[in-house]
Design a protein around this motif. Structure first.
Motif, PDB file in Angstrom:
ATOM      1  N   GLU A  12       0.848  -1.209   0.000  1.00  0.00           N
ATOM      2  CA  GLU A  12       0.000   0.000   0.000  1.00  0.00           C
ATOM      3  C   GLU A  12       0.878   1.252   0.000  1.00  0.00           C
ATOM      4  O   GLU A  12       0.612   2.205  -0.737  1.00  0.00           O
ATOM      5  N   ALA A  13       1.906   1.225   0.840  1.00  0.00           N
ATOM      6  CA  ALA A  13       2.778   2.403   0.951  1.00  0.00           C
ATOM      7  C   ALA A  13       3.515   2.681  -0.353  1.00  0.00           C
ATOM      8  O   ALA A  13       3.810   3.834  -0.675  1.00  0.00           O
ATOM      9  N   ALA A  14       3.806   1.618  -1.117  1.00  0.00           N
ATOM     10  CA  ALA A  14       4.508   1.796  -2.395  1.00  0.00           C
ATOM     11  C   ALA A  14       3.589   2.392  -3.448  1.00  0.00           C
ATOM     12  O   ALA A  14       4.058   2.801  -4.512  1.00  0.00           O
ATOM     13  N   GLY A  15       2.288   2.412  -3.167  1.00  0.00           N
ATOM     14  CA  GLY A  15       1.346   3.001  -4.113  1.00  0.00           C
ATOM     15  C   GLY A  15       0.611   1.997  -4.976  1.00  0.00           C
ATOM     16  O   GLY A  15      -0.046   2.379  -5.957  1.00  0.00           O
ATOM     17  N   VAL A  16       0.709   0.701  -4.638  1.00  0.00           N
ATOM     18  CA  VAL A  16       0.037  -0.344  -5.431  1.00  0.00           C
ATOM     19  C   VAL A  16      -1.458  -0.049  -5.507  1.00  0.00           C
ATOM     20  O   VAL A  16      -2.092   0.284  -4.493  1.00  0.00           O
ATOM     21  N   GLY A  17      -2.020  -0.177  -6.732  1.00  0.00           N
ATOM     22  CA  GLY A  17      -3.415   0.192  -6.961  1.00  0.00           C
ATOM     23  C   GLY A  17      -4.384  -0.587  -6.103  1.00  0.00           C
ATOM     24  O   GLY A  17      -5.282  -0.021  -5.470  1.00  0.00           O
ATOM     25  N   GLU A  18      -4.211  -1.909  -6.078  1.00  0.00           N
ATOM     26  CA  GLU A  18      -5.113  -2.753  -5.294  1.00  0.00           C
ATOM     27  C   GLU A  18      -4.298  -3.862  -4.634  1.00  0.00           C
ATOM     28  O   GLU A  18      -3.522  -4.552  -5.302  1.00  0.00           O
ATOM     29  N   VAL A  19      -4.495  -4.025  -3.325  1.00  0.00           N
ATOM     30  CA  VAL A  19      -3.777  -5.072  -2.590  1.00  0.00           C
ATOM     31  C   VAL A  19      -4.796  -6.051  -2.028  1.00  0.00           C
ATOM     32  O   VAL A  19      -5.680  -5.662  -1.262  1.00  0.00           O
ATOM     33  N   LYS A  20      -4.682  -7.322  -2.431  1.00  0.00           N
ATOM     34  CA  LYS A  20      -5.600  -8.340  -1.920  1.00  0.00           C
ATOM     35  C   LYS A  20      -4.832  -9.272  -0.992  1.00  0.00           C
ATOM     36  O   LYS A  20      -3.692  -9.642  -1.279  1.00  0.00           O
ATOM     37  N   ALA A  21      -5.491  -9.639   0.108  1.00  0.00           N
ATOM     38  CA  ALA A  21      -4.855 -10.550   1.064  1.00  0.00           C
ATOM     39  C   ALA A  21      -5.192 -11.980   0.680  1.00  0.00           C
ATOM     40  O   ALA A  21      -6.354 -12.342   0.580  1.00  0.00           O
ATOM     41  N   LEU A  22      -4.154 -12.785   0.427  1.00  0.00           N
ATOM     42  CA  LEU A  22      -4.379 -14.192   0.068  1.00  0.00           C
ATOM     43  C   LEU A  22      -4.440 -15.094   1.292  1.00  0.00           C
ATOM     44  O   LEU A  22      -4.985 -16.172   1.238  1.00  0.00           O
ATOM     45  N   GLY A  23      -3.843 -14.650   2.389  1.00  0.00           N
ATOM     46  CA  GLY A  23      -3.774 -15.514   3.571  1.00  0.00           C
ATOM     47  C   GLY A  23      -2.796 -16.648   3.339  1.00  0.00           C
ATOM     48  O   GLY A  23      -2.130 -16.713   2.313  1.00  0.00           O
ATOM     49  N   GLY A  24      -2.735 -17.541   4.300  1.00  0.00           N
ATOM     50  CA  GLY A  24      -1.803 -18.668   4.182  1.00  0.00           C
ATOM     51  C   GLY A  24      -0.382 -18.212   4.444  1.00  0.00           C
ATOM     52  O   GLY A  24      -0.073 -17.025   4.355  1.00  0.00           O
ATOM     53  N   PRO A  25       0.479 -19.145   4.795  1.00  0.00           N
ATOM     54  CA  PRO A  25       1.855 -18.765   5.117  1.00  0.00           C
ATOM     55  C   PRO A  25       2.612 -18.308   3.873  1.00  0.00           C
ATOM     56  O   PRO A  25       2.338 -18.760   2.767  1.00  0.00           O
ATOM     57  N   ILE A  26       3.546 -17.394   4.092  1.00  0.00           N
ATOM     58  CA  ILE A  26       4.426 -16.965   3.000  1.00  0.00           C
ATOM     59  C   ILE A  26       5.450 -18.058   2.759  1.00  0.00           C
ATOM     60  O   ILE A  26       6.062 -18.567   3.701  1.00  0.00           O
ATOM     61  N   GLU A  27       5.605 -18.386   1.495  1.00  0.00           N
ATOM     62  CA  GLU A  27       6.639 -19.370   1.165  1.00  0.00           C
ATOM     63  C   GLU A  27       7.945 -18.621   0.991  1.00  0.00           C
ATOM     64  O   GLU A  27       8.267 -18.142  -0.096  1.00  0.00           O
ATOM     65  N   GLY A  28       8.649 -18.469   2.079  1.00  0.00           N
ATOM     66  CA  GLY A  28       9.889 -17.683   2.060  1.00  0.00           C
ATOM     67  C   GLY A  28      10.979 -18.443   1.342  1.00  0.00           C
ATOM     68  O   GLY A  28      10.883 -19.654   1.147  1.00  0.00           O
ATOM     69  N   PRO A  29      12.050 -17.748   0.962  1.00  0.00           N
ATOM     70  CA  PRO A  29      13.198 -18.448   0.392  1.00  0.00           C
ATOM     71  C   PRO A  29      13.810 -19.384   1.428  1.00  0.00           C
ATOM     72  O   PRO A  29      13.608 -19.201   2.627  1.00  0.00           O
ATOM     73  N   ALA A  30      14.549 -20.368   0.938  1.00  0.00           N
ATOM     74  CA  ALA A  30      15.067 -21.412   1.836  1.00  0.00           C
ATOM     75  C   ALA A  30      15.877 -20.815   2.989  1.00  0.00           C
ATOM     76  O   ALA A  30      15.768 -21.262   4.121  1.00  0.00           O
ATOM     77  N   TRP A  31      16.669 -19.780   2.696  1.00  0.00           N
ATOM     78  CA  TRP A  31      17.521 -19.233   3.752  1.00  0.00           C
ATOM     79  C   TRP A  31      16.703 -18.642   4.889  1.00  0.00           C
ATOM     80  O   TRP A  31      17.143 -18.611   6.032  1.00  0.00           O
ATOM     81  N   ALA A  32      15.496 -18.175   4.557  1.00  0.00           N
ATOM     82  CA  ALA A  32      14.682 -17.503   5.567  1.00  0.00           C
ATOM     83  C   ALA A  32      14.348 -18.449   6.719  1.00  0.00           C
ATOM     84  O   ALA A  32      14.266 -18.038   7.873  1.00  0.00           O
ATOM     85  N   THR A  33      14.185 -19.710   6.414  1.00  0.00           N
ATOM     86  CA  THR A  33      13.843 -20.689   7.439  1.00  0.00           C
ATOM     87  C   THR A  33      14.951 -20.785   8.487  1.00  0.00           C
ATOM     88  O   THR A  33      14.695 -20.843   9.683  1.00  0.00           O
ATOM     89  N   ASP A  34      16.197 -20.784   7.992  1.00  0.00           N
ATOM     90  CA  ASP A  34      17.320 -20.927   8.919  1.00  0.00           C
ATOM     91  C   ASP A  34      17.663 -19.603   9.593  1.00  0.00           C
ATOM     92  O   ASP A  34      17.985 -19.559  10.772  1.00  0.00           O
ATOM     93  N   GLU A  35      17.603 -18.535   8.828  1.00  0.00           N
ATOM     94  CA  GLU A  35      18.093 -17.263   9.324  1.00  0.00           C
ATOM     95  C   GLU A  35      17.100 -16.573  10.257  1.00  0.00           C
ATOM     96  O   GLU A  35      17.496 -15.829  11.133  1.00  0.00           O
ATOM     97  N   LEU A  36      15.814 -16.777   9.998  1.00  0.00           N
ATOM     98  CA  LEU A  36      14.805 -15.995  10.716  1.00  0.00           C
ATOM     99  C   LEU A  36      14.025 -16.870  11.680  1.00  0.00           C
ATOM    100  O   LEU A  36      12.960 -17.369  11.381  1.00  0.00           O
ATOM    101  N   ARG A  37      14.580 -17.009  12.831  1.00  0.00           N
ATOM    102  CA  ARG A  37      14.012 -17.916  13.809  1.00  0.00           C
ATOM    103  C   ARG A  37      13.056 -17.197  14.752  1.00  0.00           C
ATOM    104  O   ARG A  37      12.071 -17.752  15.211  1.00  0.00           O
ATOM    105  N   GLU A  38      13.405 -15.954  15.080  1.00  0.00           N
ATOM    106  CA  GLU A  38      12.604 -15.215  16.059  1.00  0.00           C
ATOM    107  C   GLU A  38      11.229 -14.914  15.476  1.00  0.00           C
ATOM    108  O   GLU A  38      11.092 -14.521  14.324  1.00  0.00           O
ATOM    109  N   GLU A  39      10.223 -15.057  16.289  1.00  0.00           N
ATOM    110  CA  GLU A  39       8.845 -14.985  15.795  1.00  0.00           C
ATOM    111  C   GLU A  39       8.504 -13.637  15.156  1.00  0.00           C
ATOM    112  O   GLU A  39       8.010 -13.572  14.032  1.00  0.00           O
ATOM    113  N   THR A  40       8.792 -12.545  15.875  1.00  0.00           N
ATOM    114  CA  THR A  40       8.339 -11.251  15.359  1.00  0.00           C
ATOM    115  C   THR A  40       9.274 -10.688  14.298  1.00  0.00           C
ATOM    116  O   THR A  40       8.818 -10.184  13.272  1.00  0.00           O
ATOM    117  N   SER A  41      10.599 -10.791  14.535  1.00  0.00           N
ATOM    118  CA  SER A  41      11.529 -10.243  13.546  1.00  0.00           C
ATOM    119  C   SER A  41      11.465 -11.055  12.263  1.00  0.00           C
ATOM    120  O   SER A  41      11.553 -10.508  11.158  1.00  0.00           O
TER     121      SER A  41
END
Lengths: 239, 97
Positions: free
Chosen positions: B47-76
């Motif tokens: 929205e902040a970037a100015g996208v015309g319409e943003v729809k929420a798909l829900g479901g978990p984000i399929e992050g890149p493989a590294w994200a699983t290892d690197e991003l362990r903390e829940e909020t960060s």
């Protein structure tokens, strides 16, 4: 009592880092910034809205965090992180997250933390690239000066002149908060490493940074023993 | 300078975006994945970037493989994954003709 994290800068990197830290429920926050919310901030500083234009960022950020993280303890200190105030701002702090928008403040944060023995995480975002450098134990060995030595001699590219995509700031702030929370939890595995994310390709790298022998802050013959104002001159991004 | 130019000044200066890229972002209808904090972060950046319409798909984000290892903390981890999801969708919008 929860550990205190000092967050320098309530801008593109500072706001997502603050959000993650506040919602973690694992630290108190001390925020320092002297800017007001401007229209050009809104594409990347997602905790601010048009209703905040002209307000102090500190006040807007504190309000946004308290509305989302009920019970979070926040000290908002208006002003800049300066040689004259740095050590006072570090009092009682367990870790610093540097989300500053200029090299002068980054080097000052590094030197102040190195001298005071406070761990520091530096987050930065420019164009499509997010970075996060975690200094070694107690803010040094390696430190920010091991990486970049000293302030650039001339004008350096910043987000005001070179641009930045908003979510790149979010990646940097999220990585900085991740590093901070790991450190506070006793995990030192990211100490002395630099994470780099290229938003144009989605490629992520983490490299180990070696302490530099001739480093002015933490080398074999360190020349920095105090925070002299003349050492930290440089223009702010103003964004 | 118009309000639009001031608001998106950092995009207009950015190689790979510029005026034409900002036009594509504003014309885009984007579906973003993510629940809870990560979904909120992804949508707010879009929205902040100015996208015309943003729809929420829900479901978990399929992050890149590294994200699983690197991003362990829940909020960060959620903030970083949400931002990466927004970047992915902005790249798609910029590639659209």
């Amino acid at each position: 009592m929860l550990p205190m994290v000092l967050l320098i800068g309530a801008g593109g990197v500072g706001t997502p880092a603050a959000l993650a830290l506040a919602l973690s429920g694992r630290c108190r926050l001390r925020l320092v910034d002297d800017d007001e919310v401007e229209l050009s901030n809104l594409h990347r500083q997602i905790l601010y809205t048009e209703a905040d234009l002209g307000r102090s960022k500190l006040e807007a950020l504190k309000g946004a965090l308290e509305a989302r993280a009920v019970g979070v303890e926040i000290e908002a200190i208006p002003g800049r992180f300066l040689p004259e105030t740095a050590l006072e701002l570090l009092a009682g702090v367990s870790l610093v997250v540097d989300g500053a928008d200029n090299f002068a403040t980054r080097f000052l944060a590094s030197d102040a933390c190195g001298l005071a023995g406070v761990p520091v995480v530096h987050g930065a975002a420019l164009q499509w690239r997010a970075t996060c450098f975690v200094a070694g134990s107690e803010g040094k060995r390696p430190c920010y000066r091991c990486l970049f030595e000293d302030l650039p001699a001339g004008p350096a590219p910043d987000c005001g002149t070179a641009g930045v995509l908003g979510p790149v700031c979010g990646v940097s702030g999220g990585l900085a908060a991740e590093a901070a929370l790991r450190w506070l939890g006793g995990d030192r595995s990211q100490a002395g490493t630099m994470a780099s994310f290229d938003g144009s390709t989605g490629r992520f790298r983490r490299i180990e940074v070696r302490p530099r022998r001739g480093c002015l802050l933490c080398g074999e013959e360190p020349g920095i023993r105090g925070l002299e104002r003349a050492r930290y001159t440089g223009a702010a991004c103003g964004a | 300078m118009s309000a639009m130019e001031r608001r998106y000044a950092r995009h207009l200066q950015l190689p790979g975006v510029g005026r034409e890229g900002q036009r594509r972002i504003e014309a885009a209808s984007v579906e973003a994945r993510g629940e809870g904090l990560e979904g909120w972060v992804a949508r707010r950046y879009l929205e902040a970037a100015g996208v015309g319409e943003v729809k929420a798909l829900g479901g978990p984000i399929e992050g890149p493989a590294w994200a699983t290892d690197e991003l362990r903390e829940e909020t960060s981890g959620a903030v970083t994954r949400g931002a990466i999801e927004a970047l992915r969708r902005l790249r798609e919008a910029l590639e659209r003709r």
